[in-house]
Design a protein around this motif. Structure first.
Motif, mmCIF file in Angstrom:
data_model
loop_
_atom_site.group_PDB
_atom_site.id
_atom_site.type_symbol
_atom_site.label_atom_id
_atom_site.label_comp_id
_atom_site.label_asym_id
_atom_site.label_seq_id
_atom_site.Cartn_x
_atom_site.Cartn_y
_atom_site.Cartn_z
ATOM 1 N N TYR A 21 51.094 29.497 40.618
ATOM 2 C CA TYR A 21 50.193 30.458 40.913
ATOM 3 C C TYR A 21 50.188 31.452 39.680
ATOM 4 C CZ TYR A 21 48.514 34.380 43.744
ATOM 5 O OH TYR A 21 47.918 35.780 44.216
ATOM 6 N N ILE A 22 49.061 31.716 39.007
ATOM 7 C CA ILE A 22 48.708 32.427 37.946
ATOM 8 C C ILE A 22 48.021 33.781 38.350
ATOM 9 C CG2 ILE A 22 48.024 32.730 35.690
ATOM 10 C CD1 ILE A 22 48.316 29.799 35.421
ATOM 11 N N SER A 23 48.579 34.884 38.080
ATOM 12 C CA SER A 23 47.966 36.208 38.568
ATOM 13 C C SER A 23 47.264 36.951 37.267
ATOM 14 C CB SER A 23 48.716 37.098 39.318
ATOM 15 O OG SER A 23 48.133 38.360 39.612
ATOM 16 N N GLY A 24 46.054 37.386 37.235
ATOM 17 C CA GLY A 24 45.623 38.132 36.121
ATOM 18 C C GLY A 24 45.540 39.927 36.622
ATOM 19 N N GLU A 25 45.844 39.808 37.737
ATOM 20 C CA GLU A 25 45.428 41.341 38.304
ATOM 21 C C GLU A 25 46.942 41.991 38.450
ATOM 22 O OE1 GLU A 25 43.388 40.807 41.568
ATOM 23 O OE2 GLU A 25 41.399 40.464 40.654
ATOM 24 N N GLU A 26 47.984 41.341 38.882
ATOM 25 C CA GLU A 26 49.138 41.963 39.145
ATOM 26 C C GLU A 26 50.306 41.339 38.218
ATOM 27 O OE1 GLU A 26 49.450 42.637 43.839
ATOM 28 O OE2 GLU A 26 48.972 40.424 43.410
ATOM 29 N N SER A 27 51.326 41.899 38.138
ATOM 30 C CA SER A 27 52.425 41.467 37.140
ATOM 31 C C SER A 27 53.232 40.298 38.287
ATOM 32 C CB SER A 27 53.503 42.482 36.864
ATOM 33 O OG SER A 27 54.138 43.169 38.076
ATOM 34 N N SER A 28 54.152 39.803 37.474
ATOM 35 C CA SER A 28 55.082 39.108 38.278
ATOM 36 C C SER A 28 55.792 39.568 39.279
ATOM 37 C CB SER A 28 55.790 38.037 37.172
ATOM 38 O OG SER A 28 55.051 37.369 36.444
ATOM 39 N N ALA A 29 56.242 40.562 38.965
ATOM 40 C CA ALA A 29 57.151 41.400 39.893
ATOM 41 C C ALA A 29 56.446 41.964 41.058
ATOM 42 C CB ALA A 29 57.801 42.498 39.244
ATOM 43 N N GLN A 30 55.090 42.114 41.008
ATOM 44 C CA GLN A 30 54.325 42.633 42.065
ATOM 45 C C GLN A 30 54.384 41.489 43.162
ATOM 46 O OE1 GLN A 30 51.150 44.314 39.625
ATOM 47 N NE2 GLN A 30 51.477 46.159 40.975
ATOM 48 N N VAL A 31 53.952 40.336 42.571
ATOM 49 C CA VAL A 31 53.628 38.958 43.194
ATOM 50 C C VAL A 31 55.119 38.721 44.155
ATOM 51 C CG1 VAL A 31 53.016 36.666 43.339
ATOM 52 C CG2 VAL A 31 51.819 38.467 41.810
ATOM 53 N N GLN A 32 56.152 38.831 43.573
ATOM 54 C CA GLN A 32 57.518 38.423 44.083
ATOM 55 C C GLN A 32 57.864 39.603 45.188
ATOM 56 O OE1 GLN A 32 59.859 39.040 40.433
ATOM 57 N NE2 GLN A 32 59.401 36.815 39.905
ATOM 58 N N MET A 33 57.383 40.794 45.088
ATOM 59 C CA MET A 33 57.582 41.677 46.105
ATOM 60 C C MET A 33 56.756 41.409 47.310
ATOM 61 S SD MET A 33 57.055 45.879 45.795
ATOM 62 C CE MET A 33 55.493 45.756 45.346
ATOM 63 N N ARG A 34 55.657 40.947 47.071
ATOM 64 C CA ARG A 34 54.662 40.509 48.337
ATOM 65 C C ARG A 34 55.523 39.102 48.880
ATOM 66 N NH1 ARG A 34 49.989 39.415 45.893
ATOM 67 N NH2 ARG A 34 49.383 41.521 46.387
#
Length: 454
Positions: free
Chosen positions: A121-134
């Protein structure tokens, strides 16, 4: 020789030969940008002089196995995909901001990873920390999904080629940046180049790629329309922010039926699939009231019942209002014109409000008769029986035309406890049903028999 230069609108993708401050197609301001070529080809105008490799040709009778599929374990998602995720396919998912696209794809990535796929999963809009929080909020931290935050397309493709995942999710295509294209991320040239590179990579490496796409204020996917032609499947994630229901709709699918939908409910722990959407859309329906009609519709291959609400009131303005939510406003104008010219029911000087309950959007013409019934019911202050469903298409002459999959509509209505149905006439013989079916030949007959209005 002068270089051929073209310009494109970043909102609607319209192409023009000269720059202007306002797009002539969609009317947006300051959205015209110069298109940059993807690569520098031969200077000759004709490719005939440049010999390439011969390609292999086959006939239509060549026997090939169906592409392998992997089930996500979410029946609503697997339904929309046509039976699971196809290997080496490219998918494009669009939807309004904040509707839940990232939540849906993160949950889908976790399910696919639990089923044995290697998922990146590669996010260009959020940081890895934000995705981990979700992921922690959704309870997905134990799923073996590999995560990264990046926007450089060259680095992303190099990483995917080294990792060799089964599924790669790119969130979103508008944030990707190809360093061989001289324009800003999100421009028409960048979106087109990034989508082309990712689609080609998916086919050549045997990796399934899911790209998230932004939408314009009109609800269409932003960027050039050619992106929708490149990919194998285009999905729209729809819903109203005031409602908890979300619909995943397939508008293009090379590996399954288009117009199929999956229904989800937004909860505190993410999206939950809805097994019986008809019962959910009708769960809050009270006693019969004027202007309320239950429509037996078809979404894809699935019968779905929903409530249509209409309100007709005297207008204090010289131009009466026509407000529509969940249906086509132009088709409402057509129904009103047929009611006035063919049935003698005037709506001049009356405000008309129409709403499809639950945030559902209806596009099939089989809803015409239910819309007309709701309008007449509101105008005449006469409620239809609570146990009745209505469906049928209205022609400009006022005649009622038959609709498809009548049997499935009646079975769904009977399963939910309805005892009668009103529809257009059909020449096909139907199997015996527990519902009392009343078939009408034209709209005037329907209004006379149901409401007693002339």
């Amino acid at each position: 020789m002068a270089k051929d230069i073209s310009y494109s609108c970043t909102d609607c993708g319209a192409v023009t030969s000269k720059w202007s401050g306002r797009c002539e197609s969609c009317g947006a301001w300051n959205t015209i940008e110069e298109d940059q070529p993807l690569s520098s080809g031969p200077k000759s105008k004709s490719l005939g002089k440049h010999r390439g490799k011969p390609i292999e040709l086959t006939d239509l009778a060549t026997e090939q196995k169906d592409p392998p599929r992997t089930l996500a374990g979410v029946s609503e998602l697997d339904r929309v995909l046509g039976g699971g995720l196809v290997k080496a396919s490219a998918l494009l998912v669009g939807g309004d901001p904040g509707i839940g696209k990232s939540t849906l794809l993160l949950q889908a990535a976790a399910r696919f990873a639990r089923n044995g796929l290697k998922v990146v999963y590669i996010s260009g809009e959020e940081s890895s920390a934000q995705v981990q929080m979700r992921a922690r909020r959704l309870g997905l931290t134990e799923s073996p999904v590999q995560l990264a935050a990046a926007t450089n397309l060259r680095n992303i493709l190099t990483t995917l080629e080294a990792e060799k995942p089964d599924l790669a999710i790119i969130d979103s295509i508008q944030t990707m940046w190809a360093d061989n294209v001289d324009s800003a991320p999100g421009s028409v040239s960048q979106v087109r180049a990034s989508a082309h590179e990712l689609t080609t990579f998916a086919k050549s490496q045997g990796i399934s790629v899911v790209m998230v796409g932004h939408v314009t204020k009109e609800g269409a996917l932003a960027g050039p329309r050619v992106v929708e032609h490149m990919v194998d499947t285009v999905l729209y994630f729809e819903g109203e922010r005031g409602h908890q229901f979300r619909l995943l709709r397939a508008v293009k699918n090379r590996f399954g039926p288009a117009d199929e939908i999956g229904v989800f409910e937004m909860t505190g722990k993410g999206l939950a699939e809805v097994k019986n959407p008809s019962a959910l859309f009708l769960s809050d329906r009270g006693d019969p009231a004027p202007g309320s009609v239950v429509f037996a519709g078809i979404e894809g291959n699935r019968p779905m019942l929903c409530e249509i609400q209409a309100l007709v009131a005297p207008s204090p303005h010289s131009q009466p209002r026509r407000s529509v939510v969940g249906w086509d406003g132009a088709r409402l104008a057509m129904i009103l014109a047929v009611l006035e010219s063919r049935c003698g029911l005037a709506f001049a000087g009356l405000d008309v409000y129409l709403n499809v309950a639950g945030g559902l959007r209806i596009s099939e013409p089989g809803a015409d008769l239910a819309i007309a019934a709701a309008l007449v019911s509101a105008r005449e202050e006469s409620a239809l029986p609570k146990e009745a469903v209505v469906f049928g298409e209205i022609s400009l002459s006022g005649a009622l035309r038959p609709v498809a999959q009548t049997e499935n509509r009646l079975k769904e209505a009977e399963k939910l406890g309805f005892t009668s149905a009103i529809s257009s006439q059909s020449q096909k013989k139907r199997a015996a049903s527990g519902l009392e079916l009343r078939e009408m030949a034209d709209l005037a007959t329907f209004i006379k028999e149901v409401f007693g209005a002339q």
